[in-house]
Design a protein around this motif. Structure first.
Motif, PDB file in Angstrom:
ATOM      1  N   CYS A 127      12.907   4.363  40.974  1.00  0.00           N
ATOM      2  CA  CYS A 127      13.938   3.641  39.924  1.00  0.00           C
ATOM      3  C   CYS A 127      13.898   3.918  38.647  1.00  0.00           C
ATOM      4  CB  CYS A 127      13.969   2.103  40.404  1.00  0.00           C
ATOM      5  SG  CYS A 127      14.936   1.044  39.444  1.00  0.00           S
ATOM      6  N   GLN A 131      11.144  -5.491  45.534  1.00  0.00           N
ATOM      7  CA  GLN A 131      12.220  -4.674  44.457  1.00  0.00           C
ATOM      8  C   GLN A 131      13.120  -5.937  43.748  1.00  0.00           C
ATOM      9  OE1 GLN A 131      15.096  -2.274  46.648  1.00  0.00           O
ATOM     10  NE2 GLN A 131      13.142  -1.166  47.632  1.00  0.00           N
ATOM     11  N   ASN A 181      17.960 -10.015  40.408  1.00  0.00           N
ATOM     12  CA  ASN A 181      18.462  -8.558  41.116  1.00  0.00           C
ATOM     13  C   ASN A 181      17.313  -8.141  41.974  1.00  0.00           C
ATOM     14  OD1 ASN A 181      20.271  -8.212  38.623  1.00  0.00           O
ATOM     15  ND2 ASN A 181      21.063  -6.909  40.532  1.00  0.00           N
ATOM     16  N   HIS A 182      17.768  -7.979  43.195  1.00  0.00           N
ATOM     17  CA  HIS A 182      17.271  -7.252  44.277  1.00  0.00           C
ATOM     18  C   HIS A 182      17.597  -5.754  44.659  1.00  0.00           C
ATOM     19  CE1 HIS A 182      15.410 -11.007  46.801  1.00  0.00           C
ATOM     20  NE2 HIS A 182      15.125 -11.119  45.698  1.00  0.00           N
ATOM     21  N   GLY A 183      16.452  -5.122  44.858  1.00  0.00           N
ATOM     22  CA  GLY A 183      17.048  -3.414  45.170  1.00  0.00           C
ATOM     23  C   GLY A 183      16.872  -2.634  43.698  1.00  0.00           C
ATOM     24  N   SER A 214      23.027   3.336  43.612  1.00  0.00           N
ATOM     25  CA  SER A 214      22.329   2.030  43.278  1.00  0.00           C
ATOM     26  C   SER A 214      22.712   0.916  44.405  1.00  0.00           C
ATOM     27  CB  SER A 214      22.958   1.467  41.906  1.00  0.00           C
ATOM     28  OG  SER A 214      22.711   2.554  41.139  1.00  0.00           O
ATOM     29  N   THR A 215      21.493   0.134  44.437  1.00  0.00           N
ATOM     30  CA  THR A 215      21.530  -0.872  45.866  1.00  0.00           C
ATOM     31  C   THR A 215      21.225  -2.269  45.120  1.00  0.00           C
ATOM     32  OG1 THR A 215      19.133  -0.604  45.991  1.00  0.00           O
ATOM     33  CG2 THR A 215      20.544   0.789  47.389  1.00  0.00           C
ATOM     34  N   TYR A 216      21.491  -2.305  43.724  1.00  0.00           N
ATOM     35  CA  TYR A 216      21.360  -3.679  43.057  1.00  0.00           C
ATOM     36  C   TYR A 216      22.295  -4.882  43.729  1.00  0.00           C
ATOM     37  CZ  TYR A 216      18.851  -3.943  38.636  1.00  0.00           C
ATOM     38  OH  TYR A 216      17.734  -4.147  37.585  1.00  0.00           O
ATOM     39  N   GLU A 217      21.633  -5.919  43.672  1.00  0.00           N
ATOM     40  CA  GLU A 217      22.365  -6.975  44.108  1.00  0.00           C
ATOM     41  C   GLU A 217      21.914  -8.294  43.566  1.00  0.00           C
ATOM     42  OE1 GLU A 217      22.451  -6.922  48.503  1.00  0.00           O
ATOM     43  OE2 GLU A 217      20.626  -7.995  48.459  1.00  0.00           O
ATOM     44  N   GLY A 252      27.182  -8.731  45.588  1.00  0.00           N
ATOM     45  CA  GLY A 252      26.588  -7.443  45.833  1.00  0.00           C
ATOM     46  C   GLY A 252      27.904  -6.433  45.523  1.00  0.00           C
ATOM     47  N   GLY A 275      26.621  -2.018  42.970  1.00  0.00           N
ATOM     48  CA  GLY A 275      25.075  -2.355  42.165  1.00  0.00           C
ATOM     49  C   GLY A 275      25.287  -3.177  40.925  1.00  0.00           C
TER      50      GLY A 275
END
Length: 322
Positions: free
Chosen positions: A14, A199, A217-219, A227-230, A261, A268
Motif C-alpha cells: 500500500c 488494514q 477506512n479498511h482496505g 483500490s479496496t478502500y471502504e 464502499g 475505493g
C-alpha cells in the motif's frame, strides 16, 4: 498489530503504491481535510507537496490555492529524516480566533512519523493577516512504537474538550486528548487504541445525538481502480469508547459496519470528513474515478440517519447527482 509477514507485505504494498503517486497531477485530491468556511469561500486541504489547498464558493467548483509550506520547519527533517516535503492527510478546525491545521510528516513503509500543527488567522491568501505559523510537533512515533503517527483528525466536544484520533495499520487507530489552549498533546497523555483491523487508517470522529461515531477506512488505498478502500463506522456513548458496530462487535477487535464502499465508477472511497455549515447532513471524502483511469477526486454526499441512529450515505452533491 502487524505480526505476520503477509500483513507487513500488505502494508508495504500500500505504501509503495502511495510512493508511486508522489508527484500527482494538479487538482488531484487525496486525504481531504474537513471543509471550513472563511468569508465567502469554503476551503479544504489535502495530501501533497507542502500540503495542497482548494477553495470554492459553491462546494462544487474548486480552485487550487497556495501550499501551506513553501519552506519547511527544521524539525520535519530532524524528527523524520527522509521526508521530502510531501505532507499527508491534513485536518482543519477553527478555534480561538485561528485556523488550526494538523498534518502528517512521514516516509513510506515506516512508522517513523510525526503529526505537526500550523495555525493562521485567515485562509484567504489576499488578506494581509494571512500566513501559516509553525506550532511544532504534536506527537511522533518511531520504530519500536506499536502505532503510526499519521492521519490526524480533530474532534471538539460540546464540553470544548479537544481530542485527536490518528493511526495507520500497526496496532490501529489511537485517541489522545489535546491541550485546549496550545492544540498540542496534553501533558502526560498516552495514546489509547479505539479501533483495529489488519488494514486500517484514516479515522474521523463526529457526534450526533447521544452518540459519538468513529469512521475508519479498511482496505488498501492508492491503487487507483484496484483500490479496496471502504469506510466503516461504529458508535459509543463516550468519546473514549468502546466503539461498537451494528452487530455489537468492538472496533478494537476488527468490528465496523460498512458505511460506504465502491459504487462503480466511484472506487475505493476514503477519508470521511465534515463540512462546516452542514453539521450531520453532508460529508466529504476522496474516491478513485473509474472513468478517469483511477484519478483521485473529491466527493461530497448527503449524510442521512436511520431511525435507530446509524449514519447512511445519501444523494451525491459532488459530482452532482444525475
Amino acid at each position: 498489530m502487524l505480526k505476520s509477514g503477509r500483513s507487513f507485505a500488505l502494508l508495504t504494498g500500500c505504501l509503495l503504491a502511495q510512493a508511486a503517486i508522489a508527484a500527482p497531477p494538479a487538482g488531484k485530491v487525496h486525504d481531504p481535510s474537513s471543509i471550513v468556511r472563511n468569508t465567502k469561500l469554503s476551503w479544504f486541504f489535502s495530501t501533497g507537496p507542502g500540503i495542497k489547498s482548494f477553495s470554492s464558493s459553491d462546494l462544487t467548483n474548486w480552485s487550487p490555492g497556495p501550499p501551506v509550506f513553501k519552506t519547511f520547519p527544521a524539525w520535519h527533517n530532524e524528527q523524520v529524516p527522509g521526508n521530502n516535503g510531501y505532507l499527508w492527510a491534513p485536518d482543519l478546525i477553527w478555534r480561538d480566533g485561528r485556523y488550526w491545521l494538523y498534518y502528517s510528516v512521514s516516509t513510506f513503509g515506516k512508522n517513523h512519523s510525526a503529526i505537526g500543527l500550523a495555525t493562521s488567522p485567515t485562509l484567504d491568501p489576499q488578506d494581509r493577516l494571512y500566513g501559516w505559523k509553525d506550532e511544532g510537533l504534536v506527537i511522533q512515533s518511531k520504530r519500536g512504537n506499536d502505532y503510526n503517527a499519521i492521519d490526524p483528525a480533530i474532534f471538539q466536544g460540546a464540553d470544548k474538550r479537544l481530542w485527536m484520533v490518528f493511526g495507520s495499520f500497526w496496532s490501529g487507530i489511537q485517541l489522545v486528548p489535546l491541550d485546549p489552549v496550545t492544540g498540542l498533546l496534553k501533558k502526560d497523555a498516552k495514546p489509547q487504541r479505539i479501533a483495529w483491523s489488519e488494514q486500517i487508517e484514516a479515522p474521523a470522529l463526529i457526534q450526533h445525538g447521544k452518540f459519538h461515531y468513529l469512521f475508519v477506512n479498511h482496505g488498501l488505498c492508492c491503487r487507483g481502480v484496484d483500490s479496496t478502500y471502504e469506510i466503516r463506522v461504529g458508535r459509543s456513548k463516550t468519546v473514549t469508547g468502546p466503539y461498537l458496530d451494528k452487530d455489537g462487535r468492538e472496533m478494537t477487535t476488527g468490528g465496523g459496519t460498512l458505511f460506504l464502499g465502491t459504487e462503480k465508477p466511484f472506487i475505493g472511497p476514503g477519508h470521511f470528513a465534515t463540512i462546516e455549515g452542514y453539521p450531520g447532513t453532508r460529508f466529504s471524502f476522496h474516491y478513485y474515478d473509474g472513468n478517469a483511469n483511477g484519478f483521485s477526486k473529491l466527493g461530497i454526499r448527503e449524510l442521512e440517519w436511520t431511525e435507530d441512529g446509524w449514519p447512511r450515505a445519501g444523494k451525491w452533491v459532488m459530482p452532482e447527482a444525475k
